[in-house]
Write a protein that holds these residues in place. Structure first.
Motif, PDB file in Angstrom:
ATOM      1  N   TRP A  28      46.012 -43.853  -8.428  1.00  0.00           N
ATOM      2  CA  TRP A  28      45.754 -44.029  -9.859  1.00  0.00           C
ATOM      3  C   TRP A  28      45.600 -45.510 -10.200  1.00  0.00           C
ATOM      4  O   TRP A  28      44.673 -45.907 -10.910  1.00  0.00           O
ATOM      5  N   LEU A  29      46.523 -46.340  -9.687  1.00  0.00           N
ATOM      6  CA  LEU A  29      46.499 -47.768 -10.000  1.00  0.00           C
ATOM      7  C   LEU A  29      45.216 -48.426  -9.487  1.00  0.00           C
ATOM      8  O   LEU A  29      44.574 -49.192 -10.215  1.00  0.00           O
ATOM      9  N   ALA A  30      44.844 -48.119  -8.259  1.00  0.00           N
ATOM     10  CA  ALA A  30      43.618 -48.692  -7.704  1.00  0.00           C
ATOM     11  C   ALA A  30      42.405 -48.293  -8.539  1.00  0.00           C
ATOM     12  O   ALA A  30      41.535 -49.124  -8.833  1.00  0.00           O
ATOM     13  N   GLN A  31      42.358 -47.034  -8.939  1.00  0.00           N
ATOM     14  CA  GLN A  31      41.248 -46.565  -9.761  1.00  0.00           C
ATOM     15  C   GLN A  31      41.257 -47.255 -11.125  1.00  0.00           C
ATOM     16  O   GLN A  31      40.220 -47.699 -11.616  1.00  0.00           O
ATOM     17  N   ALA A  32      42.438 -47.356 -11.744  1.00  0.00           N
ATOM     18  CA  ALA A  32      42.541 -47.985 -13.067  1.00  0.00           C
ATOM     19  C   ALA A  32      42.118 -49.451 -13.029  1.00  0.00           C
ATOM     20  O   ALA A  32      41.554 -49.958 -13.992  1.00  0.00           O
ATOM     21  N   LEU A  33      42.397 -50.119 -11.907  1.00  0.00           N
ATOM     22  CA  LEU A  33      42.069 -51.540 -11.784  1.00  0.00           C
ATOM     23  C   LEU A  33      40.717 -51.786 -11.118  1.00  0.00           C
ATOM     24  O   LEU A  33      40.277 -52.928 -11.019  1.00  0.00           O
ATOM     25  N   GLY A  34      40.094 -50.721 -10.603  1.00  0.00           N
ATOM     26  CA  GLY A  34      38.817 -50.879  -9.905  1.00  0.00           C
ATOM     27  C   GLY A  34      38.970 -51.639  -8.598  1.00  0.00           C
ATOM     28  O   GLY A  34      38.116 -52.459  -8.242  1.00  0.00           O
ATOM     29  N   LEU A  35      40.055 -51.369  -7.888  1.00  0.00           N
ATOM     30  CA  LEU A  35      40.362 -52.091  -6.654  1.00  0.00           C
ATOM     31  C   LEU A  35      40.332 -51.170  -5.437  1.00  0.00           C
ATOM     32  O   LEU A  35      40.548 -49.964  -5.560  1.00  0.00           O
ATOM     33  N   PRO A  36      40.116 -51.748  -4.254  1.00  0.00           N
ATOM     34  CA  PRO A  36      40.219 -50.958  -3.026  1.00  0.00           C
ATOM     35  C   PRO A  36      41.637 -50.412  -2.864  1.00  0.00           C
ATOM     36  O   PRO A  36      42.609 -51.037  -3.293  1.00  0.00           O
ATOM     37  N   PHE A  37      41.724 -49.254  -2.213  1.00  0.00           N
ATOM     38  CA  PHE A  37      42.992 -48.566  -2.003  1.00  0.00           C
ATOM     39  C   PHE A  37      43.153 -48.241  -0.527  1.00  0.00           C
ATOM     40  O   PHE A  37      42.189 -47.879   0.149  1.00  0.00           O
ATOM     41  N   ALA A  38      44.386 -48.366  -0.040  1.00  0.00           N
ATOM     42  CA  ALA A  38      44.689 -47.941   1.328  1.00  0.00           C
ATOM     43  C   ALA A  38      46.072 -47.306   1.357  1.00  0.00           C
ATOM     44  O   ALA A  38      46.972 -47.703   0.619  1.00  0.00           O
ATOM     45  N   ASP A  39      46.216 -46.321   2.234  1.00  0.00           N
ATOM     46  CA  ASP A  39      47.475 -45.617   2.426  1.00  0.00           C
ATOM     47  C   ASP A  39      48.016 -45.983   3.805  1.00  0.00           C
ATOM     48  O   ASP A  39      47.298 -45.869   4.807  1.00  0.00           O
ATOM     49  N   ALA A  40      49.262 -46.395   3.859  1.00  0.00           N
ATOM     50  CA  ALA A  40      49.891 -46.814   5.116  1.00  0.00           C
ATOM     51  C   ALA A  40      49.814 -45.728   6.175  1.00  0.00           C
ATOM     52  O   ALA A  40      49.762 -46.034   7.374  1.00  0.00           O
ATOM     53  N   ASP A  41      49.808 -44.467   5.763  1.00  0.00           N
ATOM     54  CA  ASP A  41      49.717 -43.374   6.737  1.00  0.00           C
ATOM     55  C   ASP A  41      48.478 -43.516   7.618  1.00  0.00           C
ATOM     56  O   ASP A  41      48.489 -43.133   8.788  1.00  0.00           O
ATOM     57  N   ASP A  42      47.409 -44.070   7.059  1.00  0.00           N
ATOM     58  CA  ASP A  42      46.158 -44.207   7.801  1.00  0.00           C
ATOM     59  C   ASP A  42      46.196 -45.334   8.831  1.00  0.00           C
ATOM     60  O   ASP A  42      45.275 -45.452   9.646  1.00  0.00           O
ATOM     61  N   PHE A  43      47.224 -46.157   8.802  1.00  0.00           N
ATOM     62  CA  PHE A  43      47.346 -47.271   9.742  1.00  0.00           C
ATOM     63  C   PHE A  43      48.238 -46.938  10.942  1.00  0.00           C
ATOM     64  O   PHE A  43      48.337 -47.715  11.871  1.00  0.00           O
ATOM     65  N   HIS A  44      48.919 -45.793  10.895  1.00  0.00           N
ATOM     66  CA  HIS A  44      49.825 -45.421  11.981  1.00  0.00           C
ATOM     67  C   HIS A  44      49.043 -45.072  13.243  1.00  0.00           C
ATOM     68  O   HIS A  44      48.097 -44.279  13.175  1.00  0.00           O
TER      69      HIS A  44
END
Length: 175
Positions: A28-44
């Protein structure tokens, strides 16, 4: 919630134990700010996922390359700003992420063990079993006075958490 024109966007890590709502709030925050988003789960790496899926908590050796990969991602997005969701349970893990930028700001989503356990009990399709929640609470180190960030309760409804995050970021001058 946008910052000053021409200024770098905020660089935010939404942190907390599994089930605290990091992904929901972070997306939600990334979308509200128009910023890239990443989830730590994807880095494991796969071995970390296998370990957690088997109910075995990660140790610091398991976390080191994972934290470094996220820090590299933050460095790549430092100029434009970004939102990363990551447990970041210990001060030293947050220190490792902070190497990416002195502007890094943490939003700690905080809730009681009972509340989070109830949420995890209803979650499906995630590799981390609810049995590891206790170990996360045991190693969790709240934000210290030397860390840029805020703690936000997740005890209310999701829209209340989002409003509290928005308000905390504005008050802190992050956005």
């Amino acid at each position: 919630m946008n910052g000053a024109e021409g200024a770098a966007g905020p660089l935010v890590v939404v942190m907390g134990v599994s089930g605290s709502g990091k992904s929901t709030v972070g997306e939600w925050l990334a979308q509200a700010l128009g910023l890239p988003f990443a989830d730590a789960d994807d880095f494991h790496p796969e071995r970390n996922i296998e370990k957690m899926s088997a109910g075995i908590p990660l140790d610091d050796a398991d976390r080191a390359p994972w934290l470094d990969a996220m820090a590299e991602w933050l460095v790549r997005h430092a100029d434009e700003g970004a939102v990363l969701v990551c447990s970041a349970l210990r001060h030293r893990y947050r220190d490792r992420l902070r190497r990416a930028s002195s502007r890094l700001f943490f939003v700690h989503l905080d809730g009681s063990y009972e509340l989070i356990a109830a949420r995890l009990a209803g979650r499906e399709g995630h590799f981390m079993p609810p049995s590891l929640l206790r170990s996360q609470f045991e190693v969790l180190e709240p934000l210290g006075p030397d860390e840029r960030g805020v703690t936000v309760s997740v005890a209310g409804a999701p829209h209340e958490t989002r409003a509290a995050v928005r308000s905390a970021l504005v008050r802190a001058g992050v956005c």
